[in-house]
Design a protein around this motif. Structure first.
Motif, mmCIF file in Angstrom:
data_model
loop_
_atom_site.group_PDB
_atom_site.id
_atom_site.type_symbol
_atom_site.label_atom_id
_atom_site.label_comp_id
_atom_site.label_asym_id
_atom_site.label_seq_id
_atom_site.Cartn_x
_atom_site.Cartn_y
_atom_site.Cartn_z
ATOM 1 N N SER A 13 48.149 34.585 37.982
ATOM 2 C CA SER A 13 46.779 34.365 38.423
ATOM 3 C C SER A 13 45.752 34.496 37.306
ATOM 4 O O SER A 13 44.563 34.298 37.535
ATOM 5 C CB SER A 13 46.416 35.360 39.540
ATOM 6 O OG SER A 13 47.229 35.149 40.682
ATOM 7 N N VAL A 51 40.788 36.757 36.454
ATOM 8 C CA VAL A 51 41.898 36.422 37.345
ATOM 9 C C VAL A 51 41.352 35.612 38.513
ATOM 10 O O VAL A 51 40.195 35.788 38.925
ATOM 11 C CB VAL A 51 42.648 37.663 37.882
ATOM 12 C CG1 VAL A 51 43.348 38.401 36.756
ATOM 13 C CG2 VAL A 51 41.708 38.581 38.635
ATOM 14 N N VAL A 53 41.914 34.510 42.562
ATOM 15 C CA VAL A 53 42.462 35.112 43.780
ATOM 16 C C VAL A 53 43.156 34.013 44.583
ATOM 17 O O VAL A 53 42.503 33.149 45.163
ATOM 18 C CB VAL A 53 41.365 35.792 44.612
ATOM 19 C CG1 VAL A 53 41.968 36.441 45.851
ATOM 20 C CG2 VAL A 53 40.624 36.825 43.777
ATOM 21 N N ARG A 74 47.406 38.048 41.311
ATOM 22 C CA ARG A 74 46.299 38.429 42.197
ATOM 23 C C ARG A 74 46.178 37.424 43.330
ATOM 24 O O ARG A 74 46.220 36.222 43.133
ATOM 25 C CB ARG A 74 44.996 38.450 41.389
ATOM 26 C CG ARG A 74 43.758 38.802 42.208
ATOM 27 C CD ARG A 74 43.738 40.278 42.562
ATOM 28 N NE ARG A 74 42.456 40.638 43.186
ATOM 29 C CZ ARG A 74 42.278 40.804 44.501
ATOM 30 N NH1 ARG A 74 43.286 40.642 45.335
ATOM 31 N NH2 ARG A 74 41.103 41.142 44.965
ATOM 32 N N SER A 75 46.030 37.939 44.551
ATOM 33 C CA SER A 75 45.917 37.054 45.703
ATOM 34 C C SER A 75 45.162 37.767 46.819
ATOM 35 O O SER A 75 45.015 38.990 46.801
ATOM 36 C CB SER A 75 47.296 36.619 46.212
ATOM 37 O OG SER A 75 48.007 37.717 46.745
ATOM 38 N N GLU A 198 37.578 36.685 39.666
ATOM 39 C CA GLU A 198 37.154 38.053 39.387
ATOM 40 C C GLU A 198 37.316 38.314 37.897
ATOM 41 O O GLU A 198 38.312 37.900 37.294
ATOM 42 C CB GLU A 198 37.989 39.057 40.180
ATOM 43 C CG GLU A 198 37.861 38.899 41.688
ATOM 44 C CD GLU A 198 38.824 39.767 42.458
ATOM 45 O OE1 GLU A 198 38.537 40.037 43.632
ATOM 46 O OE2 GLU A 198 39.865 40.160 41.897
#
Length: 358
Positions: A13, A51, A53, A74-75, A198
């Protein structure tokens, strides 16, 4: 281990700043969230790491490739579980609510037990969530209350590609340990797929000092003591080279300017001192001066030269570095997977075989 061969998939990510810079120079607007302005090149330059999401898309890609195990970057929390339900043909209305309610496991059950399991089931156009621990129950109150977790608005869960609308959810206690939920609606984003970004930029290295004050006169004049200590740091170091923060525990350290109970007079306070500068030695010096000078603060009507402050430690303590939250934005994408490269391989006797990008 006698683990039989299995297929593993993984995705990343992290987003390169250069990619975002190129997109922005092409005219792509990276919209700000929560009142932030659109991302500027200057703000991007201040960012250390970015990153994206992920939504359900990289998980579904991995499942379509036959993955038995998925390791994701990252999710969105709910995407992990919603992807599996969507892969099995469940409707987005129910799949996304399933993901939402399962995201923190047994936090949606009562009494509180943060590391236990819950079982989510989709059937009959409803989501059922059941506590697995013998002493826990999923109740109307505990499940509905979980919708408020970590958000200002309990009715919406935003993900890449849309939003889960929970305004018309209905909660029913169908068994002692099971709650039934109906009425959730997933609304696709009219602007297409927008992915949340982010990012944070490093401000400097941080050191912490801890001082205690019990003298009533000093407590009444603690702001004067802090002002004195700030001035001593200012006389030694250029202001643009450091950050110095004070937190008066027992008075207003938590709410700061929003504190309403300022009439109460504490019998003692703790003063946390944060010194931040580019290098470790600089941060230590800022915190050390800013803490020790509380001890020597000159106050009116005090004839002594020092002694109204007690230190928990003689020195200051190293703390994690300080980062500024620079990116809380969304970027439009044509392909939901373009920021999330997905890879797959077969694992046989602990060795990856046939690694490839999906």
């Amino acid at each position: 281990h006698d683990v039989p061969p299995f297929r593993i998939a993984w995705f990343y990510s992290d987003v390169e700043k250069e990619l975002l810079r190129t997109m922005m120079e092409r005219g792509v607007v990276v919209e700000g969230l929560d009142g932030r302005p659109p991302l500027s090149l200057e703000e991007l330059e201040r960012t250390t790491r970015v990153v994206a999401v992920a939504g359900v898309h990289p998980f579904r890609k991995a499942l379509e490739a036959g993955a038995d195990v998925i390791i994701g970057g990252r999710s969105s929390d709910c995407a992990i579980f919603a992807a599996a339900a969507l892969h099995e043909g469940c409707s987005p209305d129910l799949a996304y609510y399933l993901g939402k309610v399962l995201e923190c496991a047994s936090i949606c059950a009562e009494p509180y037990a943060g590391k236990e399991s819950v079982l989510g089931t989709i059937m009959d156009d409803a989501v059922y969530v059941t506590a697995m621990h013998p002493q826990q129950r999923c109740t109307v109150a505990s499940v509905a209350g979980h919708a408020m977790y970590e958000r200002a608005n309990p009715f919406f869960e935003h993900v890449a590609g849309g939003v889960l609308d929970m305004r018309t959810c209905r909660y029913e206690q169908v068994e002692e340990k099971t709650c039934k939920i109906t009425g959730s609606i997933f609304r696709p984003d009219e602007k297409g797929v927008r992915v949340k970004l982010e990012g944070a930029g490093k401000v400097g290295e941080r050191f912490i000092g801890i001082a205690g004050i019990r003298d009533p006169y000093s407590i009444a004049h603690v702001d004067d003591m802090i002002a004195w200590a700030r001035q001593q740091v200012r006389e030694r170091l250029p202001e643009e080279a450091y950050h110095l923060e004070y937190h008066v525990y027992g008075r207003d350290a938590i709410l700061k300017d929003l504190e309403s109970c300022l009439d109460a007079v504490p019998h003692e306070v703790g003063v946390g001192v944060e010194g931040v500068a580019c290098g470790a030695s600089g941060g230590e010096e800022v915190a050390l001066i800013g803490t020790r000078q509380l001890f020597y603060a000159r106050l009116p009507e005090v004839k002594g030269t020092a002694g109204s402050v007690a230190f928990l430690f003689d020195e200051v303590l190293p703390a994690p570095p300080v980062y500024s939250w620079t990116l809380n934005h969304v970027v439009p994408v044509e392909d939901p997977l373009e920021l999330f490269p997905v890879f797959s391989a077969q694992v046989r006797k602990g060795v990856l075989e046939g690694e490839k990008r999906l």
